[in-house]
Each structure stands twice: as structure tokens, then as C-alpha cells.
Write a protein that holds these residues in place. Structure first.
Motif, PDB file in Angstrom:
ATOM      1  N   VAL A   1       0.852  -1.151   0.115  1.00  0.00           N
ATOM      2  CA  VAL A   1       0.161  -0.193  -0.261  1.00  0.00           C
ATOM      3  C   VAL A   1       1.054   1.157  -0.041  1.00  0.00           C
ATOM      4  N   GLU A   2       1.905   1.151   0.724  1.00  0.00           N
ATOM      5  CA  GLU A   2       2.620   2.366   1.050  1.00  0.00           C
ATOM      6  C   GLU A   2       3.745   2.808  -0.311  1.00  0.00           C
ATOM      7  N   ARG A   3       3.882   1.782  -0.999  1.00  0.00           N
ATOM      8  CA  ARG A   3       4.760   2.068  -2.158  1.00  0.00           C
ATOM      9  C   ARG A   3       3.879   2.400  -3.272  1.00  0.00           C
TER      10      ARG A   3
ATOM     11  N   TRP B   1      18.028  18.477   4.642  1.00  0.00           N
ATOM     12  CA  TRP B   1      18.630  18.822   5.946  1.00  0.00           C
ATOM     13  C   TRP B   1      18.587  17.588   6.559  1.00  0.00           C
ATOM     14  N   PHE B   2      17.748  16.636   6.206  1.00  0.00           N
ATOM     15  CA  PHE B   2      17.584  15.176   7.284  1.00  0.00           C
ATOM     16  C   PHE B   2      18.475  14.206   6.522  1.00  0.00           C
ATOM     17  N   LEU B   3      19.139  14.461   5.202  1.00  0.00           N
ATOM     18  CA  LEU B   3      19.839  13.492   4.703  1.00  0.00           C
ATOM     19  C   LEU B   3      21.114  12.963   5.514  1.00  0.00           C
TER      20      LEU B   3
ATOM     21  N   VAL C   1      17.655  17.462  21.896  1.00  0.00           N
ATOM     22  CA  VAL C   1      18.251  17.468  20.526  1.00  0.00           C
ATOM     23  C   VAL C   1      17.502  18.205  19.616  1.00  0.00           C
ATOM     24  N   ILE C   2      16.327  17.618  19.580  1.00  0.00           N
ATOM     25  CA  ILE C   2      15.627  18.419  18.308  1.00  0.00           C
ATOM     26  C   ILE C   2      15.273  19.852  18.481  1.00  0.00           C
ATOM     27  N   MET C   3      14.996  20.352  19.805  1.00  0.00           N
ATOM     28  CA  MET C   3      14.869  21.780  20.109  1.00  0.00           C
ATOM     29  C   MET C   3      15.963  22.558  19.710  1.00  0.00           C
TER      30      MET C   3
ATOM     31  N   PRO D   1       6.469   2.798  17.729  1.00  0.00           N
ATOM     32  CA  PRO D   1       5.919   4.016  18.395  1.00  0.00           C
ATOM     33  C   PRO D   1       4.685   4.418  17.749  1.00  0.00           C
ATOM     34  N   VAL D   2       4.600   4.627  16.296  1.00  0.00           N
ATOM     35  CA  VAL D   2       3.440   4.872  15.488  1.00  0.00           C
ATOM     36  C   VAL D   2       2.737   3.430  15.270  1.00  0.00           C
ATOM     37  N   LYS D   3       1.561   3.660  15.885  1.00  0.00           N
ATOM     38  CA  LYS D   3       0.523   2.494  15.843  1.00  0.00           C
ATOM     39  C   LYS D   3      -0.086   2.533  14.515  1.00  0.00           C
TER      40      LYS D   3
ATOM     41  N   GLY E   1       8.083   3.803   1.605  1.00  0.00           N
ATOM     42  CA  GLY E   1       7.760   4.547   0.555  1.00  0.00           C
ATOM     43  C   GLY E   1       7.710   6.152   0.492  1.00  0.00           C
ATOM     44  N   PRO E   2       7.250   7.096  -0.237  1.00  0.00           N
ATOM     45  CA  PRO E   2       7.483   8.489  -0.345  1.00  0.00           C
ATOM     46  C   PRO E   2       6.936   9.207   1.014  1.00  0.00           C
ATOM     47  N   HIS E   3       6.556   8.358   2.008  1.00  0.00           N
ATOM     48  CA  HIS E   3       6.213   9.189   3.141  1.00  0.00           C
ATOM     49  C   HIS E   3       7.139   8.553   4.197  1.00  0.00           C
ATOM     50  N   MET E   4       7.868   7.782   3.952  1.00  0.00           N
ATOM     51  CA  MET E   4       8.953   7.324   5.021  1.00  0.00           C
ATOM     52  C   MET E   4       9.420   8.296   5.807  1.00  0.00           C
TER      53      MET E   4
HETATM   54  C1  HEM Z   1      12.041   6.695  16.625  1.00  0.00           C
HETATM   55  C2  HEM Z   1      11.549   7.775  16.041  1.00  0.00           C
HETATM   56  C3  HEM Z   1      10.595   7.835  14.944  1.00  0.00           C
HETATM   57  C4  HEM Z   1       9.481   6.905  14.449  1.00  0.00           C
HETATM   58  C5  HEM Z   1       9.425   5.667  14.884  1.00  0.00           C
HETATM   59  C6  HEM Z   1       8.938   7.663  13.351  1.00  0.00           C
HETATM   60  C7  HEM Z   1       7.955   7.285  12.615  1.00  0.00           C
HETATM   61  C8  HEM Z   1       7.326   7.990  11.530  1.00  0.00           C
HETATM   62  C9  HEM Z   1       6.321   7.134  10.646  1.00  0.00           C
HETATM   63  C10 HEM Z   1       5.852   5.757  10.721  1.00  0.00           C
HETATM   64  C11 HEM Z   1       6.042   8.033   9.733  1.00  0.00           C
HETATM   65  C12 HEM Z   1       4.849   7.890   8.669  1.00  0.00           C
HETATM   66  C13 HEM Z   1       5.536   7.207   7.439  1.00  0.00           C
HETATM   67  C14 HEM Z   1       4.656   6.521   6.267  1.00  0.00           C
HETATM   68  O1  HEM Z   1       3.482   7.242   6.205  1.00  0.00           O
HETATM   69  O2  HEM Z   1       5.317   5.607   5.616  1.00  0.00           O
HETATM   70  C15 HEM Z   1       6.699   9.054   9.739  1.00  0.00           C
HETATM   71  C16 HEM Z   1       6.567  10.327   9.096  1.00  0.00           C
HETATM   72  C17 HEM Z   1       7.524  11.592   9.320  1.00  0.00           C
HETATM   73  N1  HEM Z   1       8.114  11.950  10.521  1.00  0.00           N
HETATM   74 FE1  HEM Z   1       8.816  10.458  11.890  1.00  0.00          FE
HETATM   75  N2  HEM Z   1       9.446   9.291  13.242  1.00  0.00           N
HETATM   76  C18 HEM Z   1      10.516   9.281  13.865  1.00  0.00           C
HETATM   77  C19 HEM Z   1      11.173  10.340  14.269  1.00  0.00           C
HETATM   78  C20 HEM Z   1      11.234  11.602  13.662  1.00  0.00           C
HETATM   79  C21 HEM Z   1      11.721  12.532  13.746  1.00  0.00           C
HETATM   80  C22 HEM Z   1      12.929  12.813  14.662  1.00  0.00           C
HETATM   81  C23 HEM Z   1      11.525  13.655  12.843  1.00  0.00           C
HETATM   82  C24 HEM Z   1      11.834  14.932  12.647  1.00  0.00           C
HETATM   83  C25 HEM Z   1      12.717  15.681  13.411  1.00  0.00           C
HETATM   84  C26 HEM Z   1      10.260  13.020  12.077  1.00  0.00           C
HETATM   85  C27 HEM Z   1       9.620  13.597  11.192  1.00  0.00           C
HETATM   86  C28 HEM Z   1       8.542  13.007  10.264  1.00  0.00           C
HETATM   87  C29 HEM Z   1       8.008  13.886   9.257  1.00  0.00           C
HETATM   88  C30 HEM Z   1       8.241  15.372   8.845  1.00  0.00           C
HETATM   89  C31 HEM Z   1       7.205  12.543   8.557  1.00  0.00           C
HETATM   90  C32 HEM Z   1       6.241  12.980   7.441  1.00  0.00           C
HETATM   91  C33 HEM Z   1       6.820  12.366   6.318  1.00  0.00           C
HETATM   92  C34 HEM Z   1       6.055  12.618   5.178  1.00  0.00           C
HETATM   93  O3  HEM Z   1       4.740  12.515   5.009  1.00  0.00           O
HETATM   94  O4  HEM Z   1       6.647  12.634   3.948  1.00  0.00           O
HETATM   95  N3  HEM Z   1      10.213  11.928  12.451  1.00  0.00           N
HETATM   96  N4  HEM Z   1       7.581   9.076  10.960  1.00  0.00           N
END
Ligand code: HEM
Length: 434
Positions: free
Chosen positions: A70-72, A127-129, A172-174, A319-321, A379-382
Motif C-alpha cells: 500500500v505504502e509504495r 537537511w535530513f539526509l 536534541v531536536i529543539m 511508537p507509531v501504531k 515509500g514516499p512518506h517514509m
Molecule cells: C523513533 C523515531 C521516529 C519514528 C518511529 C517515526 C515514525 C514515522 C512514521 C511511521 C511516519 C509515517 C511514514 C509513512 O507514512 O510511511 C513518519 C513520518 C514523518 N516523520 Fe517520523 N518518526 C520518528 C522520528 C522523527 C523525527 C526525529 C522527525 C523530525 C525531526 C520526524 C519527522 C517526520 C516527518 C516530517 C514525517 C512526515 C513524512 C512524510 O509524510 O513525507 N520523525 N515518522
């Protein structure tokens, strides 16, 4: 034990007790409730229709391969024709009633589909690379050292979440983001309200516990975040600094300055997802080491196993359910017909315990080698912040573990009541310094 199919209406309809378990935020406070329900679905009905009172009908997706399929495919499966976060219908109705018929109260990346998503993701993608993130290692290690010293200053007993894990990823993040340290408690409280909309301990007194409480909480916390960031955003446009806030505030999309709503979407995501998830993974990782002491001994003996520990902590805690998707056209998934505009719930914790992908999935094993968990989605939202989160976690464990000789539980761990984002809210530990 889950009572199997007796009550099911049709071969692809999830038995009501199982469906209620997966949707209910309370189930996620007890691993012995939620994981058996996921296992039942993976075994018996990996693509199953849930029809639960108060919710829109939806497909529950529990297998690793199906979540990835689904995600891809972001054109066939959109994030946000409906709400990308699962809510009771009453909460979605509340959001629509105050927002011109839309549940998009926040213009963040997770509420965007192609082509809008790509345009906005581009703003911070570089920036996140990893190439940029590795430059931050010394700065992050300095913060980790301070946090570890603080932990050790407790008299060999503390709450690992409240006294430690909540604060280091926040620092860290702040710091990188450019939010002043004195505002961190405010950021923490708002994050806990936003992700804890269903948790009675996080709810605001002035919001009544009615069926739309989650929608109202979400709205209230977002308004407070927006008020706060509007000021910082204005300041950074007038006087840019070398921080992430300035990068976003001064970014352009199609040659035009980023809109207020989209900038706020970025700020709030970073100010919430940027630490809460990482804290949960760090705390869950320590709980894994306590529950599986041989893994603690292994990583103590061979610090190069820390990278494996990080990935296993992410997989084991997830952590993300969920995130939601909706089909944009009639299609099939694992032979099951899905119709255009049907909604799908991607269950990451279940995909991460899929026995077809992970041996002994309920065990915490830091030596899995390849660990293709989907804790960051796919996928693209990773997850945009995944490299930063992994770096923070690795550095933290590298600084913490050599300083601990032994660690054990000093009370019962407690989990946040949420079906969206969360993990341990309390982890009482007793430790001996090395
Ligand atoms: C253990 C830490 C983290 C976990 C488990 C996590 C998990 C996730 C998941 C599951 C998604 C959705 C991906 C998808 O729909 O395929 C996501 C998206 C996102 N995360 Fe994280 N995240 C973490 C840390 C972070 C950190 C540190 C940041 C930024 C400082 C961040 C920023 C974002 C952003 C901006 C998105 C949206 C990406 C998009 O929709 O293109 N996350 N994250």
C-alpha cells in the motif's frame, strides 16, 4: 484470548471483539491484549473489514508485505482524502464543522498527496539526509553526555521515562530546531496532549469527555502550537539564524514563500514527532534489555552491536501504531477486493511482528542482522527524521550502556492510551553504576 470468527458477518469481516480491540486506544496499554489480536488477524484475516459503532468502516491491514504494498503506491492509495489519523466519526465531524468540511486541521506532509507532497517534502529533505545529519554527531553526543550524567545523579533508582527518556530527544531536536530551552516544558505538554487525545491523564479539564473529545483536544493543542510558532516564524523571517526553523520559515514553493499553514504543519510535526517517538523507542529499548538480559550482556560485551540494538528497539516498540490510507480506484489486496474511497488502517506494530518476516517476533534480539521493520513507514512518506532518530538513539546507548553495570525494573511499566503515537509513559528502574 480473542474469541474467533463466531460473530463474523461475512468471510472478510473482522469479528467485532477483534475489531474493537484494534481500534480502541486502551488496548495499546497492554501488549498482552493488542499483540494477540494482531496475531489472530495475520493468521486468519490479514485484510479484514472492521465495522465498529462510531467509526467509519475500514480495512485493517496487518501483514508486513501488505503494509509495504500500500505504502509504495501513493497514487492508488492516498493519505488524505479522509483523515490520515483514525478518529471516531464524532471527532472527524467536529473537525469538519470548524474547517470547511475538511479534517485537515494541520497542513503537514502526512496530510498531503502527490504532487503537493513532493513539493513540500523537498523543503527539508536535504537537511535530513545522512550526509547532513552526521555533521551533527558531536553536538548530539555532547547533549547525550549531559543527559547520562543527569540520569546517574539519581540515587540508583528513577523513572527512566519521566526523569530521562522524555528529555534527551527533546533537547536534541529543539536545539537543532531553534526553540529556546525554557519553552521545552511547553512543547512537551502540547505534544502529550496532541498524541494523548484519548488518554484521560493528558486530557484538558475544560474539554468534556464526550464522543468528539479527541477532535476537540487535537484542535485545542494545534491552536496553541500555531500561536506559539507564528511568533517564532515571524522572527526568523526578519532575522534568520542557522537553524531548522529559519530554513522552513524562509523556504519557497514554486517560487513563492511558504504559506503560514504549511510552515505551521512542518513546525508542529517536528516539535512533536521529532522527540516523542524517539523517547518511546529509547525507553522501549531499555525495557527490552531488562526483559532479555542476555541481550544486555551481549551489547555490553560488544558495543558494535549498538546499531542492531537501535533497530530492534524501533521494531519491538513501534511508537507509531497506524496511519490511514484510502483507495483512489477499485483494486485488490491479497485477493480481497477494495473499492475506490475505502479506508485502510496500516498497522505497523503488527507488520513488525509478522512471523513470515521476523523469527520469534515477540523476542527482543539485537543480533537479527537484517531488520526490515516498518517503524518509520515506507515509500514516499517514509519518516523524514529517521536518520536523525537513529543517530540520536545510537549515540545515547553508546554513552549510557558503558556506565551501567546492571539494571532492573523497580515497578510496573505503564503505556500511553493511544492508537496513534506513543509508548511507555513510566518505566521505574533500579540500576548499578559501572
Ligand atoms: C523513533 C523515531 C521516529 C519514528 C518511529 C517515526 C515514525 C514515522 C512514521 C511511521 C511516519 C509515517 C511514514 C509513512 O507514512 O510511511 C513518519 C513520518 C514523518 N516523520 Fe517520523 N518518526 C520518528 C522520528 C522523527 C523525527 C526525529 C522527525 C523530525 C525531526 C520526524 C519527522 C517526520 C516527518 C516530517 C514525517 C512526515 C513524512 C512524510 O509524510 O513525507 N520523525 N515518522
Amino acid at each position: 484470548m480473542i474469541q474467533a470468527a463466531a460473530a463474523a458477518q461475512s468471510p472478510f469481516e473482522v469479528p467485532l471483539d477483534v475489531a474493537r480491540t484494534i481500534l480502541s486506544p486502551k488496548s495499546y496499554t497492554d501488549d498482552n491484549v493488542i499483540y494477540p489480536a494482531f496475531k489472530w488477524l495475520r493468521t486468519n484475516l490479514p485484510v479484514g473489514l472492521a465495522q465498529v459503532d462510531g467509526y467509519d468502516p475500514l480495512w485493517i491491514i496487518t501483514k508486513h508485505a501488505d503494509v509495504m504494498a500500500v505504502e509504495r503506491n501513493p497514487n492508488l492509495f492516498h493519505n488524505a482524502d479522509f483523515n490520515t489519523i483514525l478518529n471516531e466519526r464524532a471527532s472527524d465531524d467536529f473537525m469538519k464543522s470548524i474547517n470547511n468540511g475538511s479534517t485537515r486541521l494541520i497542513s503537514s506532509l502526512v496530510y498531503m498527496d502527490p504532487p503537493e507532497h513532493g513539493l513540500y517534502r523537498e523543503i527539508a529533505a536535504h537537511w535530513f539526509l545522512p550526509a547532513n545529519i552526521v555533521k551533527l554527531e558531536a553536538q548530539i553526543r555532547a547533549l547525550a553526555k549531559i543527559s547520562v550524567e543527569h540520569l546517574l545523579s539519581f540515587d540508583c533508582e528513577c523513572d527512566f521515562v519521566k526523569d530521562f527518556a522524555l528529555h534527551y530527544p527533546m533537547r536534541v531536536i529543539m536545539t537543532l530546531f531553534g526553540v529556546p530551552p525554557e519553552d521545552e516544558p511547553r512543547m512537551l505538554k502540547l505534544t502529550q496532549e496532541l498524541f494523548g487525545v484519548h488518554d484521560p491523564e493528558e486530557q484538558r479539564d475544560e474539554i468534556k469527555p464526550e464522543p468528539d473529545v479527541a477532535g476537540r483536544m487535537w484542535h485545542a493543542a494545534l491552536q496553541d502550537f500555531y500561536g506559539y510558532f507564528n511568533v517564532l516564524s515571524r522572527e526568523r523571517r526578519e532575522r534568520p539564524r542557522d537553524d531548522l526553523l529559519s530554513l522552513i520559515a524562509n523556504s519557497k514553493v514554486n517560487g513563492e514563500p511558504i504559506g503560514e499553514a504549511e510552515a505551521n504543519g512542518y513546525y508542529v510535526t517536528i516539535a512533536t514527532a521529532g522527540h516523542d517517538t524517539t523517547s518511546s523507542s529509547v525507553a522501549g529499548g531499555l525495557l527490552g534489555l531488562i526483559g532479555f538480559p542476555s541481550e544486555f550482556d551481549k551489547v555490553k560485551a560488544e558495543p558494535r552491536l549498538t546499531a542492531g540494538l537501535v533497530d530492534e528497539a524501533l521494531r519491538w516498540t513501534t511508537p507509531v501504531k497506524h496511519f490511514m490510507r484510502n483507495a483512489t480506484a477499485d483494486t485488490e489486496l491479497r485477493g480481497q477486493k477494495i473499492r475506490a474511497m475505502d479506508r485502510l488502517m496500516l498497522c505497523y506494530p503488527s507488520a513488525n511482528r509478522d512471523e513470515e518476516v521476523f523469527d520469534a517476533p515477540d523476542e527482543f534480539r539485537i543480533t537479527r542482522g537484517r531488520n526490515p521493520h516498518v517503524s518509520f513507514g515506507y515509500g514516499p512518506h517514509m519518516c523524514l527524521g529517521m536518520h536523525l532518530a537513529k543517530l540520536e538513539m545510537r549515540i545515547l546507548f553508546e554513552e549510557l550502556l558503558p556506565r551501567l553495570r546492571a539494571v532492573e525494573l523497580a515497578g510496573s511499566p505503564r503505556l500511553v492510551e493511544t492508537n496513534f503515537v506513543g509508548g511507555l509513559k513510566s518505566l521505574p528502574i533500579r540500576f548499578q553504576k559501572a
